[in-house]
Motif scaffolding. Sequence first.
Motif, PDB file in Angstrom:
ATOM      1  N   SER A 136       0.834  -1.217   0.000  1.00  0.00           N
ATOM      2  CA  SER A 136       0.000   0.000   0.000  1.00  0.00           C
ATOM      3  C   SER A 136       0.861   1.256   0.000  1.00  0.00           C
ATOM      4  CB  SER A 136      -0.956   0.013   1.205  1.00  0.00           C
ATOM      5  OG  SER A 136      -1.877  -1.050   1.117  1.00  0.00           O
ATOM      6  N   THR A 137       1.997   1.176  -0.695  1.00  0.00           N
ATOM      7  CA  THR A 137       2.880   2.333  -0.842  1.00  0.00           C
ATOM      8  C   THR A 137       3.161   2.578  -2.323  1.00  0.00           C
ATOM      9  OG1 THR A 137       4.853   0.943  -0.592  1.00  0.00           O
ATOM     10  CG2 THR A 137       4.018   2.043   1.385  1.00  0.00           C
ATOM     11  N   ILE A 138       3.263   3.850  -2.671  1.00  0.00           N
ATOM     12  CA  ILE A 138       3.522   4.274  -4.050  1.00  0.00           C
ATOM     13  C   ILE A 138       4.774   5.134  -4.052  1.00  0.00           C
ATOM     14  CG2 ILE A 138       2.642   5.587  -6.018  1.00  0.00           C
ATOM     15  CD1 ILE A 138       1.064   3.039  -5.453  1.00  0.00           C
ATOM     16  N   GLY A 139       5.633   4.937  -5.029  1.00  0.00           N
ATOM     17  CA  GLY A 139       6.807   5.785  -5.192  1.00  0.00           C
ATOM     18  C   GLY A 139       6.498   6.951  -6.120  1.00  0.00           C
ATOM     19  N   LEU A 140       7.016   8.114  -5.779  1.00  0.00           N
ATOM     20  CA  LEU A 140       6.883   9.307  -6.625  1.00  0.00           C
ATOM     21  C   LEU A 140       8.268   9.923  -6.790  1.00  0.00           C
ATOM     22  CD1 LEU A 140       5.385  11.576  -8.133  1.00  0.00           C
ATOM     23  CD2 LEU A 140       4.909  12.625  -5.894  1.00  0.00           C
ATOM     24  N   GLU A 161      -0.496  12.751  -3.343  1.00  0.00           N
ATOM     25  CA  GLU A 161      -0.540  12.243  -1.978  1.00  0.00           C
ATOM     26  C   GLU A 161      -1.960  12.289  -1.411  1.00  0.00           C
ATOM     27  OE1 GLU A 161       1.928  12.692   2.195  1.00  0.00           O
ATOM     28  OE2 GLU A 161       1.785  14.413   0.859  1.00  0.00           O
ATOM     29  N   GLY A 162      -2.670  13.401  -1.652  1.00  0.00           N
ATOM     30  CA  GLY A 162      -4.029  13.518  -1.155  1.00  0.00           C
ATOM     31  C   GLY A 162      -4.949  12.481  -1.762  1.00  0.00           C
ATOM     32  N   SER A 163      -4.807  12.257  -3.051  1.00  0.00           N
ATOM     33  CA  SER A 163      -5.645  11.272  -3.735  1.00  0.00           C
ATOM     34  C   SER A 163      -5.371   9.866  -3.238  1.00  0.00           C
ATOM     35  CB  SER A 163      -5.399  11.354  -5.246  1.00  0.00           C
ATOM     36  OG  SER A 163      -6.163  10.399  -5.944  1.00  0.00           O
ATOM     37  N   LEU A 164      -4.102   9.520  -3.071  1.00  0.00           N
ATOM     38  CA  LEU A 164      -3.748   8.165  -2.657  1.00  0.00           C
ATOM     39  C   LEU A 164      -4.037   7.925  -1.181  1.00  0.00           C
ATOM     40  CD1 LEU A 164      -0.426   7.698  -4.660  1.00  0.00           C
ATOM     41  CD2 LEU A 164      -2.606   6.556  -5.067  1.00  0.00           C
ATOM     42  N   ARG A 165      -3.879   8.945  -0.336  1.00  0.00           N
ATOM     43  CA  ARG A 165      -4.165   8.769   1.088  1.00  0.00           C
ATOM     44  C   ARG A 165      -5.623   8.398   1.307  1.00  0.00           C
ATOM     45  NH1 ARG A 165      -3.954  13.680   2.873  1.00  0.00           N
ATOM     46  NH2 ARG A 165      -1.692  13.838   2.842  1.00  0.00           N
ATOM     47  N   ARG A 166      -6.519   9.012   0.515  1.00  0.00           N
ATOM     48  CA  ARG A 166      -7.943   8.695   0.641  1.00  0.00           C
ATOM     49  C   ARG A 166      -8.239   7.242   0.273  1.00  0.00           C
ATOM     50  NH1 ARG A 166      -8.204  13.835  -1.806  1.00  0.00           N
ATOM     51  NH2 ARG A 166      -8.612  12.915  -3.864  1.00  0.00           N
ATOM     52  N   ARG A 167      -7.319   6.636  -0.449  1.00  0.00           N
ATOM     53  CA  ARG A 167      -7.499   5.244  -0.875  1.00  0.00           C
ATOM     54  C   ARG A 167      -6.641   4.277  -0.062  1.00  0.00           C
ATOM     55  NH1 ARG A 167      -8.230   8.773  -4.927  1.00  0.00           N
ATOM     56  NH2 ARG A 167      -9.702   8.265  -6.603  1.00  0.00           N
ATOM     57  N   ASP A 181      -4.119  14.087  -9.165  1.00  0.00           N
ATOM     58  CA  ASP A 181      -5.193  13.129  -8.919  1.00  0.00           C
ATOM     59  C   ASP A 181      -5.377  12.207 -10.124  1.00  0.00           C
ATOM     60  OD1 ASP A 181      -7.468  12.288  -7.164  1.00  0.00           O
ATOM     61  OD2 ASP A 181      -8.643  12.920  -8.889  1.00  0.00           O
ATOM     62  N   ALA A 182      -5.277  12.758 -11.331  1.00  0.00           N
ATOM     63  CA  ALA A 182      -5.415  11.950 -12.545  1.00  0.00           C
ATOM     64  C   ALA A 182      -4.290  10.929 -12.655  1.00  0.00           C
ATOM     65  CB  ALA A 182      -5.421  12.862 -13.778  1.00  0.00           C
ATOM     66  N   ALA A 183      -3.063  11.338 -12.315  1.00  0.00           N
ATOM     67  CA  ALA A 183      -1.931  10.403 -12.352  1.00  0.00           C
ATOM     68  C   ALA A 183      -2.125   9.280 -11.335  1.00  0.00           C
ATOM     69  CB  ALA A 183      -0.623  11.149 -12.079  1.00  0.00           C
ATOM     70  N   ALA A 184      -2.607   9.637 -10.136  1.00  0.00           N
ATOM     71  CA  ALA A 184      -2.846   8.624  -9.099  1.00  0.00           C
ATOM     72  C   ALA A 184      -3.924   7.641  -9.531  1.00  0.00           C
ATOM     73  CB  ALA A 184      -3.248   9.313  -7.788  1.00  0.00           C
ATOM     74  N   ASN A 185      -5.014   8.147 -10.089  1.00  0.00           N
ATOM     75  CA  ASN A 185      -6.099   7.276 -10.538  1.00  0.00           C
ATOM     76  C   ASN A 185      -5.637   6.336 -11.645  1.00  0.00           C
ATOM     77  OD1 ASN A 185      -7.980   8.358  -8.775  1.00  0.00           O
ATOM     78  ND2 ASN A 185      -8.713   9.876 -10.237  1.00  0.00           N
ATOM     79  N   THR A 186      -4.843   6.865 -12.563  1.00  0.00           N
ATOM     80  CA  THR A 186      -4.336   6.053 -13.675  1.00  0.00           C
ATOM     81  C   THR A 186      -3.477   4.911 -13.153  1.00  0.00           C
ATOM     82  OG1 THR A 186      -4.370   7.979 -15.154  1.00  0.00           O
ATOM     83  CG2 THR A 186      -2.991   6.120 -15.814  1.00  0.00           C
TER      84      THR A 186
END
Length: 345
Positions: free
Chosen positions: A60-64, A82-88, A296-301
């Motif tokens: 449950s970790t993403i690299g940026l 970060e905001g988009s992924l934290r909500r998920r 947010d679009a990059a996170a969703n993709t």
Amino acid sequence: MWTIRDVAKRAGVSYTTVSHVLNNTRPVSDEKRERVLAAIAEMNYVPSAPARSLKAKTTSTIGLVVPNNTNPYFAEFARGIEGSLRRRGYCVFLCNSDNNLVTQRECLRALHQNRIDGVIVASVDDDESVADDLRAVRVPVVIVDRPIAGLDADLVQIDHEAGAMMATQHLLDLGHTRIGCIAGASDTAVSAIRVAGFRRAMAERGVQVLPGAIVEGNFTAPGGYAAACELFDSLAPTAIFASNDLMAMGALRAAAERGLRIPADCSIVGFDDVEMSRYVYPALSTVGQAILRLGDAAANTLLERINGTVTGPARTLMIEPRLIVRESSTRLRAPAGYKSNHIAP
């Protein structure tokens, strides 16, 4: 540091029971579950993330990875991701490559060692060695800003050429023809595309790009300042298109030092619409997009690839830019002081 066995001992259950409570892998009686949860609370026990990831096969970790996290554009972009992924339920490991390919490679290697679930990269370079580095991570990848040669990965980017054309056309519509362009770093594709948009807009209106009108500014405020100084002292433009907002802010400083009034003596338009562009004086006209929504679009993709809801060939999500007109651009006037002091007959 407490272990799962310590919790089991305090709760009077087996350590496998504690594991089932933590991971919801098997039913546990309400009485035992309450004892385990009470023991966890009393001991302030925090489960081992590596141990849980081995069991769940996910961290449950993403690299940026970004070129420069002090650049307001990438700071805002990272905040959106970060905001988009934290909500998920995901955490983000942010790495700064310092515009260095070797550092970027080390960042990717470190992320791979930490078993990330996916990575979002605004790459320093776009050649095939970068593609090799990203394939070695062996997780879903989303690229930001520009494609990378030899890499089949989703791409999220703004239409750089269209945005540069939009900024230049705005200045042309205001009556300016003596327009300078502050380019980014000469070795980056984004800079080349934005300069191409500037040239194309000028050509479509039949306006000549004057010799010395394009000066490199390296996508930084000091670079924009130095480039604007050169333009003011040699070309004396009535307008400047800067390829990002930081360079436009540097140009505002250069104008102020010369006693030039913005926009009366020279209009300035940037690119990106970073948050601080609204608060400099005068407020900066710019071309851009909602950077938080881009993140947010990059996170969703990326999550679509991680979760398997999207499969198949790589996709390109092209974000259309918009023109934001504020205080730093206006119709061409006859600025007598600037003309007599700086424009050769």
